[in-house]
Scaffold this motif. Structure first.
Motif, PDB file in Angstrom:
ATOM      1  N   PRO A 150      -3.917 -11.554  28.110  1.00 37.19           N
ATOM      2  CA  PRO A 150      -4.454 -12.747  27.445  1.00 37.19           C
ATOM      3  C   PRO A 150      -4.783 -12.563  25.961  1.00 37.19           C
ATOM      4  CG  PRO A 150      -5.409 -12.555  29.614  1.00 37.19           C
ATOM      5  CD  PRO A 150      -4.595 -11.307  29.404  1.00 37.19           C
ATOM      6  N   GLU A 151      -5.037 -11.325  25.538  1.00 40.60           N
ATOM      7  CA  GLU A 151      -5.333 -11.079  24.122  1.00 40.60           C
ATOM      8  C   GLU A 151      -4.067 -11.024  23.273  1.00 40.60           C
ATOM      9  OE1 GLU A 151      -8.300 -11.080  22.828  1.00 40.60           O
ATOM     10  OE2 GLU A 151      -9.263 -11.329  24.784  1.00 40.60           O
ATOM     11  N   CYS A 152      -2.914 -11.014  23.916  1.00 42.93           N
ATOM     12  CA  CYS A 152      -1.638 -10.916  23.204  1.00 42.93           C
ATOM     13  C   CYS A 152      -1.154 -12.297  22.789  1.00 42.93           C
ATOM     14  CB  CYS A 152      -0.604 -10.223  24.082  1.00 42.93           C
ATOM     15  SG  CYS A 152       1.041 -10.120  23.356  1.00 42.93           S
ATOM     16  N   VAL A 153      -0.516 -12.379  21.634  1.00 44.76           N
ATOM     17  CA  VAL A 153      -0.042 -13.661  21.121  1.00 44.76           C
ATOM     18  C   VAL A 153       0.994 -14.299  22.042  1.00 44.76           C
ATOM     19  CG1 VAL A 153       1.799 -12.624  19.732  1.00 44.76           C
ATOM     20  CG2 VAL A 153       0.832 -14.840  19.056  1.00 44.76           C
ATOM     21  N   ASP A 154       1.712 -13.472  22.812  1.00 43.60           N
ATOM     22  CA  ASP A 154       2.747 -14.009  23.694  1.00 43.60           C
ATOM     23  C   ASP A 154       2.199 -14.540  25.014  1.00 43.60           C
ATOM     24  OD1 ASP A 154       5.683 -13.619  22.754  1.00 43.60           O
ATOM     25  OD2 ASP A 154       4.649 -11.814  22.088  1.00 43.60           O
ATOM     26  N   PHE A 155       0.938 -14.293  25.301  1.00 47.09           N
ATOM     27  CA  PHE A 155       0.373 -14.706  26.589  1.00 47.09           C
ATOM     28  C   PHE A 155       0.522 -16.193  26.833  1.00 47.09           C
ATOM     29  CE2 PHE A 155      -3.348 -16.668  28.641  1.00 47.09           C
ATOM     30  CZ  PHE A 155      -3.153 -16.205  29.934  1.00 47.09           C
ATOM     31  N   ILE A 156       0.144 -17.018  25.852  1.00 43.46           N
ATOM     32  CA  ILE A 156       0.157 -18.469  26.057  1.00 43.46           C
ATOM     33  C   ILE A 156       1.577 -18.971  26.307  1.00 43.46           C
ATOM     34  CG2 ILE A 156       0.378 -19.116  23.626  1.00 43.46           C
ATOM     35  CD1 ILE A 156      -1.861 -20.782  26.327  1.00 43.46           C
ATOM     36  N   HIS A 157       2.555 -18.319  25.696  1.00 42.45           N
ATOM     37  CA  HIS A 157       3.951 -18.692  25.925  1.00 42.45           C
ATOM     38  C   HIS A 157       4.400 -18.261  27.326  1.00 42.45           C
ATOM     39  CE1 HIS A 157       4.166 -19.796  21.736  1.00 42.45           C
ATOM     40  NE2 HIS A 157       3.815 -18.579  21.364  1.00 42.45           N
ATOM     41  N   ASP A 158       3.881 -17.121  27.773  1.00 43.78           N
ATOM     42  CA  ASP A 158       4.218 -16.644  29.122  1.00 43.78           C
ATOM     43  C   ASP A 158       3.713 -17.601  30.196  1.00 43.78           C
ATOM     44  OD1 ASP A 158       5.324 -14.431  27.917  1.00 43.78           O
ATOM     45  OD2 ASP A 158       3.731 -13.048  28.496  1.00 43.78           O
ATOM     46  N   VAL A 159       2.460 -18.044  30.069  1.00 41.90           N
ATOM     47  CA  VAL A 159       1.909 -18.920  31.110  1.00 41.90           C
ATOM     48  C   VAL A 159       2.555 -20.303  31.070  1.00 41.90           C
ATOM     49  CG1 VAL A 159      -0.270 -17.670  31.342  1.00 41.90           C
ATOM     50  CG2 VAL A 159      -0.082 -19.518  29.669  1.00 41.90           C
ATOM     51  N   LYS A 160       2.928 -20.763  29.885  1.00 38.94           N
ATOM     52  CA  LYS A 160       3.658 -22.031  29.806  1.00 38.94           C
ATOM     53  C   LYS A 160       4.986 -21.923  30.539  1.00 38.94           C
ATOM     54  CE  LYS A 160       1.735 -23.888  25.486  1.00 38.94           C
ATOM     55  NZ  LYS A 160       2.018 -24.240  24.067  1.00 38.94           N
ATOM     56  N   MET A 161       5.652 -20.775  30.380  1.00 37.41           N
ATOM     57  CA  MET A 161       6.904 -20.556  31.086  1.00 37.41           C
ATOM     58  C   MET A 161       6.680 -20.536  32.589  1.00 37.41           C
ATOM     59  SD  MET A 161       9.005 -17.082  31.573  1.00 37.41           S
ATOM     60  CE  MET A 161       7.649 -16.683  32.673  1.00 37.41           C
ATOM     61  N   LEU A 162       5.623 -19.821  33.042  1.00 37.70           N
ATOM     62  CA  LEU A 162       5.322 -19.769  34.471  1.00 37.70           C
ATOM     63  C   LEU A 162       5.087 -21.167  35.029  1.00 37.70           C
ATOM     64  CD1 LEU A 162       2.904 -16.683  34.684  1.00 37.70           C
ATOM     65  CD2 LEU A 162       5.245 -16.806  35.534  1.00 37.70           C
ATOM     66  N   ASN A 163       4.340 -21.978  34.306  1.00 34.15           N
ATOM     67  CA  ASN A 163       4.037 -23.333  34.767  1.00 34.15           C
ATOM     68  C   ASN A 163       5.282 -24.212  34.856  1.00 34.15           C
ATOM     69  OD1 ASN A 163       1.281 -22.882  35.071  1.00 34.15           O
ATOM     70  ND2 ASN A 163       0.826 -23.433  32.949  1.00 34.15           N
TER      71      ASN A 163
END
Length: 279
Positions: free
Chosen positions: A72-85
């Motif tokens: 979650p502290e990584c800049v790519d986290f938010i993009h990862d969860v959007k992809m999962l969703n």
């Protein structure tokens, strides 16, 4: 139910390996968006995952598929969860979370996920000194299993990549898993995939400490790990002798070694049976 033993990493930026990994006999594959993928390739990795799941026949997949996201502290986290969703109907078995250091990480991740995804199993990787120190809080934070990340751990504490250097961390993870009533944890990768002897020794050591599975980085490692974490014929013969003699006796000897209730339960567990009937 048999626990998963072999987990094979596949870099998300190499889509041509996804389907091949499913055919190598691993219990689970982990499509990795974290350390095995260069920052410049992470977007491409997410695109690979989306397009592959859209094309593959999920009903034909028998191997479990996990996705390792960024912390979650990584800049790519938010993009990862959007992809999962966005992966509606995809055959995802669970989510792997790297570099866990506290008990609130899983809740932070779930706040970004759909309700359906929050119900999936989460595997948390402990790979820093802080993570080891907080291993019990992590074990009780909603994960289903802990994995040990030795490479980042050795970097964090500046130690050698040896069994002695990893003994404390491995033992802490095993104990925390047991106290939290989780499955036996997943041991770290063995970077040397050319030497089957090195892998076998490493896996045997991990198993002797209480680990129940191992991370793999090459398909040729899968069968070796599976063999190490499966009872040998000699062990099965010993266990059968123990169970046979335990029908009316809880203190006896087998092959010159004293056996009592703890070893009877161990024999039953080794044969894949419940040990609860022994009291």
């Amino acid at each position: 139910m048999k626990e998963d033993v072999t987990y094979l990493f596949v870099p998300a930026n190499k889509k041509e390996l996804f389907s091949k990994a499913l055919e190598c006999g691993a219990d689970a594959i982990i499509i990795d968006l974290e350390d095995s993928v260069h920052p410049a390739e992470k977007t491409h990795g997410r695109e690979n995952i989306v397009s592959w799941f859209a094309a593959v026949n999920g009903d034909s997949i028998t191997t479990k598929i996990y996705i390792r996201i960024n912390h979650p502290e990584c800049v790519d986290f938010i993009h990862d969860v959007k992809m999962l969703n966005s992966l509606v109907g995809a055959s995802i078995a669970g989510i792997m979370v790297p570099k866990m250091e506290s008990g609130d990480t899983i809740d932070r991740i779930k706040n970004h996920l759909t309700d359906k995804l929050t119900e999936l199993p989460f595997i948390g990787i402990i790979e820093t000194a802080r993570g080891v120190h907080c291993s019990y809080a992590i074990a009780t934070s909603g994960i289903t299993r802990i994995a040990f990340g030795s490479l980042d751990y050795s970097l964090d504490i500046n130690c050698q990549q040896t069994s002695d250097a990893f003994l404390y961390a491995r033992s802490q993870i095993v104990v925390a898993s047991r106290v939290a009533n989780l499955s036996a944890p997943i041991d770290c990768v063995t970077p040397d995939f050319f030497s089957s002897d090195t892998l076998s020794i490493d896996a045997q050591h991990a198993q002797s400490l209480g680990f129940g599975a191992k991370l793999c980085i090459h398909p040729k490692q899968v069968s070796i790990v599976a063999k190490v974490f499966s009872p040998s014929e000699e062990q099965k013969q010993w266990a059968n002798k123990v169970i046979e003699q335990s029908k009316d006796n809880y203190a006896f000897q087998v092959e010159g070694v004293m056996v009592d209730l703890p070893l009877i339960k161990q024999a039953s567990r080794l044969l894949g049976k419940s040990d609860r009937k022994f009291k």
